[in-house]
Design a protein around this motif. Structure first.
Motif, PDB file in Angstrom:
ATOM      1  N   VAL A   1       0.877  -1.167   0.000  1.00  0.00           N
ATOM      2  CA  VAL A   1       0.000   0.000   0.000  1.00  0.00           C
ATOM      3  C   VAL A   1       0.915   1.218   0.000  1.00  0.00           C
ATOM      4  N   PHE A   2       0.996   1.890  -1.152  1.00  0.00           N
ATOM      5  CA  PHE A   2       1.900   3.022  -1.299  1.00  0.00           C
ATOM      6  C   PHE A   2       1.293   4.288  -0.697  1.00  0.00           C
ATOM      7  N   GLN A   3       2.164   5.245  -0.371  1.00  0.00           N
ATOM      8  CA  GLN A   3       1.700   6.523   0.163  1.00  0.00           C
ATOM      9  C   GLN A   3       0.837   7.255  -0.858  1.00  0.00           C
ATOM     10  N   GLU A   4       1.203   7.163  -2.130  1.00  0.00           N
ATOM     11  CA  GLU A   4       0.392   7.775  -3.187  1.00  0.00           C
ATOM     12  C   GLU A   4      -0.675   6.757  -3.604  1.00  0.00           C
ATOM     13  N   LEU A   5      -1.934   7.140  -3.487  1.00  0.00           N
ATOM     14  CA  LEU A   5      -3.018   6.215  -3.821  1.00  0.00           C
ATOM     15  C   LEU A   5      -2.982   5.872  -5.309  1.00  0.00           C
ATOM     16  N   THR A   6      -3.309   4.616  -5.622  1.00  0.00           N
ATOM     17  CA  THR A   6      -3.205   4.133  -7.001  1.00  0.00           C
ATOM     18  C   THR A   6      -4.555   3.793  -7.620  1.00  0.00           C
ATOM     19  N   LEU A   7      -5.661   4.112  -6.942  1.00  0.00           N
ATOM     20  CA  LEU A   7      -6.970   3.833  -7.519  1.00  0.00           C
ATOM     21  C   LEU A   7      -7.167   4.649  -8.801  1.00  0.00           C
ATOM     22  N   LEU A   8      -7.880   4.057  -9.746  1.00  0.00           N
ATOM     23  CA  LEU A   8      -8.217   4.757 -10.985  1.00  0.00           C
ATOM     24  C   LEU A   8      -9.493   5.557 -10.739  1.00  0.00           C
ATOM     25  N   PRO A   9      -9.406   6.895 -10.780  1.00  0.00           N
ATOM     26  CA  PRO A   9     -10.505   7.730 -10.272  1.00  0.00           C
ATOM     27  C   PRO A   9     -11.815   7.586 -11.028  1.00  0.00           C
ATOM     28  N   PHE A  10     -11.759   7.281 -12.329  1.00  0.00           N
ATOM     29  CA  PHE A  10     -13.004   7.232 -13.097  1.00  0.00           C
ATOM     30  C   PHE A  10     -13.458   5.808 -13.387  1.00  0.00           C
ATOM     31  N   MET A  11     -12.996   4.898 -12.524  1.00  0.00           N
ATOM     32  CA  MET A  11     -13.560   3.558 -12.462  1.00  0.00           C
ATOM     33  C   MET A  11     -14.287   3.425 -11.135  1.00  0.00           C
ATOM     34  N   THR A  12     -15.249   2.526 -11.062  1.00  0.00           N
ATOM     35  CA  THR A  12     -16.011   2.372  -9.824  1.00  0.00           C
ATOM     36  C   THR A  12     -15.166   1.696  -8.757  1.00  0.00           C
ATOM     37  N   VAL A  13     -15.674   1.740  -7.534  1.00  0.00           N
ATOM     38  CA  VAL A  13     -15.018   1.025  -6.435  1.00  0.00           C
ATOM     39  C   VAL A  13     -14.895  -0.449  -6.773  1.00  0.00           C
ATOM     40  N   ALA A  14     -15.959  -1.047  -7.287  1.00  0.00           N
ATOM     41  CA  ALA A  14     -15.940  -2.468  -7.635  1.00  0.00           C
ATOM     42  C   ALA A  14     -14.898  -2.756  -8.714  1.00  0.00           C
ATOM     43  N   GLU A  15     -14.830  -1.902  -9.735  1.00  0.00           N
ATOM     44  CA  GLU A  15     -13.863  -2.115 -10.820  1.00  0.00           C
ATOM     45  C   GLU A  15     -12.429  -2.015 -10.312  1.00  0.00           C
ATOM     46  N   ASN A  16     -12.185  -1.078  -9.410  1.00  0.00           N
ATOM     47  CA  ASN A  16     -10.848  -0.953  -8.826  1.00  0.00           C
ATOM     48  C   ASN A  16     -10.510  -2.153  -7.959  1.00  0.00           C
ATOM     49  N   LEU A  17     -11.473  -2.600  -7.183  1.00  0.00           N
ATOM     50  CA  LEU A  17     -11.230  -3.690  -6.250  1.00  0.00           C
ATOM     51  C   LEU A  17     -10.970  -5.003  -6.971  1.00  0.00           C
TER      52      LEU A  17
ATOM     53  N   ILE B   1     -16.170  -9.625 -19.527  1.00  0.00           N
ATOM     54  CA  ILE B   1     -16.274  -9.156 -18.139  1.00  0.00           C
ATOM     55  C   ILE B   1     -17.744  -8.994 -17.773  1.00  0.00           C
ATOM     56  N   ASP B   2     -18.147  -9.593 -16.663  1.00  0.00           N
ATOM     57  CA  ASP B   2     -19.532  -9.520 -16.186  1.00  0.00           C
ATOM     58  C   ASP B   2     -19.678  -8.297 -15.282  1.00  0.00           C
ATOM     59  N   ARG B   3     -19.865  -7.128 -15.905  1.00  0.00           N
ATOM     60  CA  ARG B   3     -19.912  -5.889 -15.144  1.00  0.00           C
ATOM     61  C   ARG B   3     -21.114  -5.830 -14.202  1.00  0.00           C
ATOM     62  N   ALA B   4     -22.201  -6.448 -14.589  1.00  0.00           N
ATOM     63  CA  ALA B   4     -23.398  -6.414 -13.747  1.00  0.00           C
ATOM     64  C   ALA B   4     -23.171  -7.128 -12.419  1.00  0.00           C
ATOM     65  N   ALA B   5     -22.325  -8.148 -12.424  1.00  0.00           N
ATOM     66  CA  ALA B   5     -22.083  -8.925 -11.207  1.00  0.00           C
ATOM     67  C   ALA B   5     -21.045  -8.285 -10.283  1.00  0.00           C
ATOM     68  N   MET B   6     -20.267  -7.352 -10.809  1.00  0.00           N
ATOM     69  CA  MET B   6     -19.118  -6.841 -10.055  1.00  0.00           C
ATOM     70  C   MET B   6     -19.497  -6.118  -8.755  1.00  0.00           C
ATOM     71  N   PRO B   7     -20.500  -5.234  -8.735  1.00  0.00           N
ATOM     72  CA  PRO B   7     -20.798  -4.531  -7.478  1.00  0.00           C
ATOM     73  C   PRO B   7     -21.144  -5.476  -6.327  1.00  0.00           C
ATOM     74  N   ALA B   8     -21.947  -6.509  -6.603  1.00  0.00           N
ATOM     75  CA  ALA B   8     -22.345  -7.438  -5.544  1.00  0.00           C
ATOM     76  C   ALA B   8     -21.153  -8.258  -5.050  1.00  0.00           C
ATOM     77  N   ILE B   9     -20.293  -8.688  -5.976  1.00  0.00           N
ATOM     78  CA  ILE B   9     -19.104  -9.450  -5.578  1.00  0.00           C
ATOM     79  C   ILE B   9     -18.182  -8.591  -4.720  1.00  0.00           C
ATOM     80  N   ALA B  10     -17.956  -7.363  -5.161  1.00  0.00           N
ATOM     81  CA  ALA B  10     -17.093  -6.459  -4.397  1.00  0.00           C
ATOM     82  C   ALA B  10     -17.694  -6.162  -3.027  1.00  0.00           C
ATOM     83  N   GLU B  11     -18.998  -5.982  -2.984  1.00  0.00           N
ATOM     84  CA  GLU B  11     -19.677  -5.710  -1.721  1.00  0.00           C
ATOM     85  C   GLU B  11     -19.503  -6.866  -0.747  1.00  0.00           C
ATOM     86  N   ALA B  12     -19.627  -8.096  -1.258  1.00  0.00           N
ATOM     87  CA  ALA B  12     -19.466  -9.275  -0.407  1.00  0.00           C
ATOM     88  C   ALA B  12     -18.035  -9.405   0.103  1.00  0.00           C
ATOM     89  N   GLU B  13     -17.069  -9.108  -0.751  1.00  0.00           N
ATOM     90  CA  GLU B  13     -15.670  -9.203  -0.339  1.00  0.00           C
ATOM     91  C   GLU B  13     -15.340  -8.149   0.714  1.00  0.00           C
TER      92      GLU B  13
END
Length: 493
Positions: A74-90, A103-115
């Protein structure tokens, strides 16, 4: 200590003419948390990047047990891609697939939420863009993404700088769980209480070299080793402000995220704004800076009504804002120290549309000296400076504008103890010069020892005011949590 899981031996690294590390060494055992402490610019982040394989050393070696272990950083400078969703980054690099291999984009939010729920994180919207969630939430996603990879070596560079106490407790729970599984963990922080509560060993760095490793050391001894000098006191003496009419007045002012607010800020005063994160502090500060401005109510400066609908209006009114996230909200990292200092005052430094380079050089040199900015030259790219020196440049920029109302929003976040001391001295000195300073900090000790009084916010409103005679960290926290005798810890900001 058992055989190291990862070790750096005799590491040296330079960037241009600047030596970041000089024959530095560290060894981290399995099932141990090893803290690196030192001033900004002491070489900690550079060593973590070398341990994580992000950059090569100029000299020395990195050794790993068993020929190689799974490393997460985990670097001091954040590496998340700002214009992707939380689920896409995760889920980046391990996205769920449809039967056709897409890529099953519809399934990604629920999977990320569960993780995330599996890690005890339930308050972050996985469908939101990374750019639209708070800095603390971005930091949590960054940490969670690395923890989910089940690293055998975990490198954490300032992971708590944007986190409040509740979130730090969550992170430390994750660290302890990994330690129990035998992971080797390297951890950096400028908060001494965090170091002593989580670290099994502490290595102190000064000027790019390790100067000692300890299982236990007192804070004042550590500061002496870090800086090469003793600090007489962390906080400067607090002088009473002169009696004077209010410089800044709010009456019935409301911003997006606040209730109706009344406030008086006087010349020579440091007025603290405290309370649990997420209760309207940011809305107050950004409202005063016109980003966006207040929706209703009255704002007065020196008794005269002013309209602040934009940042330009705020600057014309003599208001300056130093935000919490200097990298994304304050500085132009690719520009030089000189350009970052003088950007708001180029018109003042120009004649007939031509920049007076001599005047610019002299003014920048004076501010580098005044603020003790450690930089090879004014031409140095500001992104190459340590965090504490970047913060000094940002403060110096607004001092150059001659603004007399300073909005300082968590200005010591991610800054080492010696640089914090310098910033405290600077803020106290500015108050003595007659600046009116509104000061928010996530650290109640800072508010208690630096401010003349503190107004505590809760749910977007001021719920208490604590005078200097009664100021303490405990009083601030108690006022923030008190509601009809009940205590509450809100969701993370």
């Amino acid at each position: 200590m058992t055989a190291p899981a990862i070790a750096a031996r005799g590491i040296s690294k330079s960037f241009g003419g600047v030596k970041a590390l000089t024959r530095a060494s560290i060894a981290v055992a399995r099932g141990r948390v090893h803290a690196l402490v030192g001033e900004n610019g002491a070489g900690k982040s550079t060593l973590i990047k070398i341990l994580g394989g992000r950059i090569p050393p100029d000299e020395g070696t990195v050794e790993m047990a068993d020929g190689g272990l799974r490393v997460g950083t985990v670097f001091q400078e954040l590496t998340l891609l700002p214009f992707m969703t939380v689920a896409e980054n995760l889920l980046l690099g391990r996205e769920p697939r449809t039967g056709l291999g897409l890529i099953d984009r519809a399934a990604m939010p629920a999977i990320a939420e569960a993780e995330l729920a599996g890690l005890g994180i339930t308050h972050i919207d996985t469908r939101a863009l990374a750019a639209d969630i708070s800095l603390a939430e971005r930091q949590i996603i960054e940490i969670a993404r690395v923890i989910m990879s089940e690293p055998q070596v975990l490198l954490l560079d300032e992971p708590t700088s944007a986190l409040v106490e509740r979130e730090v407790a969550w992170l430390f729970g994750q660290i302890r769980a990994l330690r129990e599984k035998g992971a080797a963990i390297v951890f950096t922080s400028h908060r001494w209480g965090e170091i002593t509560s989580i670290a099994d060993e502490i290595t102190i760095f000064r000027n790019g070299t390790d100067v000692g490793t300890f299982t236990s050391i007192a804070e004042d001894e550590a500061i002496t080793l870090m800086t090469g000098q003793k600090l007489d006191a962390v906080f400067p003496p607090r002088d009473a402000p002169p009696a004077a009419p209010a410089r800044l007045t709010l009456r019935g002012a409301r911003a997006e995220g606040t209730g109706l607010l009344d406030l008086d800020l006087h010349p020579g005063e440091i007025l603290g704004i405290g309370g649990l994160a997420g209760h309207g502090h940011r809305a107050l500060f950004f409202g005063l800076f016109g980003a966006p401005g207040f929706r209703e109510g009255r704002v007065e400066i020196d008794g005269k009504p002013v309209r602040i609908a934009s940042s330009r209006d705020a600057m014309r009114a003599g208001i300056a804002l130093v935000p919490e996230d200097r990298k994304s909200e304050g500085l132009f990292l690719s520009l030089s120290v000189r350009d970052n200092f003088t950007l708001p005052i180029l018109r003042r430094l120009s004649r007939f549309g031509i920049l007076r380079l001599g005047a610019e050089r002299a003014l920048v040199a004076e501010n580098i000296r005044r603020l003790a900015v450690r930089t090879p030259s004014a031409a140095q790219r500001v992104g190459a400076l340590s965090g504490g020196n970047q913060q000094k440049v940002l403060l110096g920029r607004w001092l150059m504008t001659q603004s007399r109302i300073l909005l300082l929003y968590d200005v010591t976040r991610g800054v080492d103890v010696a640089t914090k001391h310098e910033i405290y001295e600077l803020v106290a000195g500015l108050a003595r010069e007659g600046y009116a300073i509104l000061f928010y900090s996530s650290d109640a000790e800072e508010l208690a020892h630096l401010c003349h009084r503190v107004k505590v916010m809760r749910r977007g409103a001021f719920v208490a005011e604590i005078a200097a005679a009664d100021l303490s960290a405990e009083a601030i926290v108690a006022a923030a949590m008190r509601e009809s005798g009940q205590k509450e810890v809100p969701n993370a900001a």
